[in-house]
Design a protein around this motif. Structure first.
Motif, short mmCIF file in Angstrom:
data_model
loop_
_atom_site.label_atom_id
_atom_site.label_comp_id
_atom_site.label_asym_id
_atom_site.label_seq_id
_atom_site.Cartn_x
_atom_site.Cartn_y
_atom_site.Cartn_z
N PRO A 110 19.97 12.34 14.63
CA PRO A 110 20.97 13.09 15.40
C PRO A 110 22.01 12.17 16.04
O PRO A 110 21.69 11.07 16.51
CB PRO A 110 20.14 13.81 16.46
CG PRO A 110 18.77 13.92 15.87
CD PRO A 110 18.60 12.67 15.04
N ASN A 111 23.25 12.64 16.04
CA ASN A 111 24.39 11.95 16.66
C ASN A 111 24.72 10.60 16.04
O ASN A 111 25.33 9.76 16.68
CB ASN A 111 24.18 11.82 18.17
CG ASN A 111 24.00 13.18 18.82
OD1 ASN A 111 24.78 14.10 18.57
ND2 ASN A 111 22.96 13.32 19.61
N ASN A 112 24.32 10.38 14.81
CA ASN A 112 24.68 9.17 14.06
C ASN A 112 25.40 9.58 12.79
O ASN A 112 24.86 10.34 11.99
CB ASN A 112 23.42 8.37 13.65
CG ASN A 112 22.85 7.58 14.79
OD1 ASN A 112 23.58 6.91 15.50
ND2 ASN A 112 21.55 7.67 14.97
N LYS A 113 26.61 9.07 12.61
CA LYS A 113 27.35 9.35 11.38
C LYS A 113 26.96 8.33 10.33
O LYS A 113 27.02 7.13 10.58
CB LYS A 113 28.86 9.28 11.61
CG LYS A 113 29.63 9.69 10.35
CD LYS A 113 31.13 9.47 10.35
CE LYS A 113 31.88 9.70 11.57
NZ LYS A 113 33.34 9.60 11.35
N GLN A 158 27.03 13.84 9.81
CA GLN A 158 26.51 13.62 11.15
C GLN A 158 25.85 14.90 11.63
O GLN A 158 26.43 15.98 11.55
CB GLN A 158 27.63 13.23 12.11
CG GLN A 158 27.15 12.98 13.53
CD GLN A 158 28.24 12.43 14.41
OE1 GLN A 158 29.18 11.82 13.95
NE2 GLN A 158 28.08 12.62 15.71
N ARG A 159 24.62 14.76 12.12
CA ARG A 159 23.91 15.89 12.73
C ARG A 159 24.12 15.81 14.24
O ARG A 159 24.14 14.74 14.82
CB ARG A 159 22.40 15.79 12.45
CG ARG A 159 22.07 15.97 11.00
CD ARG A 159 20.61 15.73 10.67
NE ARG A 159 19.72 16.20 11.72
CZ ARG A 159 18.52 15.67 11.94
NH1 ARG A 159 18.07 14.67 11.23
NH2 ARG A 159 17.75 16.14 12.90
N ASN A 160 24.24 16.97 14.86
CA ASN A 160 24.42 16.98 16.34
C ASN A 160 23.11 17.24 17.04
O ASN A 160 22.16 17.68 16.53
CB ASN A 160 25.43 18.05 16.72
CG ASN A 160 26.80 17.70 16.15
OD1 ASN A 160 27.19 16.54 16.13
ND2 ASN A 160 27.51 18.69 15.68
#
Length: 160
Positions: A110-113, A158-160
């Motif tokens: 999560p939160n990593n592109k 990217q996952r949030n």
């Protein structure tokens, strides 16, 4: 050689239907052009350049034995299986780094592109010498010395 997609543009976001955890885990549509004359087959790999495992890219997909006359894969056309048939043409898919056959879509923390590289290789052999239960890494080894040309397409997720 050129590689493009109707699913996403180069260096842009890969839509959720092509992701593993957030979507349908369907491989994106891909199309290629300007394959050099005399090429005997094509191989397609997808790797996550931002998730190194033991100093190597994490491999998400390998398709081999693609005939040079085939110019595209429709989105989700290939099942997650070792053997697949497309327009009557038998193709082989290797084990990805997640242990399954076929495409394993983006699944970054999560939160990593992360950047996903789709790379198409033009080869001078009609069929790569691979074991029956081959991995994506086996494809990289088998292609050594047989690559005539290559093209790539990069997408992000990217996952949030």
């Amino acid at each position: 050689m050129k590689l493009a997609s109707d699913s996403f543009r180069n260096r842009s976001a890969i839509p959720a239907p092509h992701a593993h955890g957030d979507g349908g885990n369907l491989h994106p549509q891909l199309r290629w052009s300007e394959v050099p004359a005399g090429v005997s087959s094509l191989a397609l790999l997808c790797m996550d350049a931002d998730a190194p495992a033991n100093g190597a890219d994490v491999l998400h997909w390998a398709v081999v034995d693609i005939p040079p006359g085939l110019h595209a894969l429709a989105a989700g056309a290939l099942p997650c299986a070792a053997q697949a048939t497309l327009h009557g043409v038998p193709l082989r898919q290797g084990r990805n780094d997640y242990g399954g056959y076929g495409y394993h879509g983006p699944l970054p923390p999560p939160n990593n592109k992360h950047h996903y590289i789709f790379r198409l290789y033009a080869l001078d052999v009609p069929r790569l010498a691979l074991p029956a239960d081959f991995t994506c890494a086996d494809v990289l080894d088998a292609m050594y010395g047989h690559i005539v040309d290559e093209a790539q397409l990069i997408g992000t997720y990217q996952r949030n």
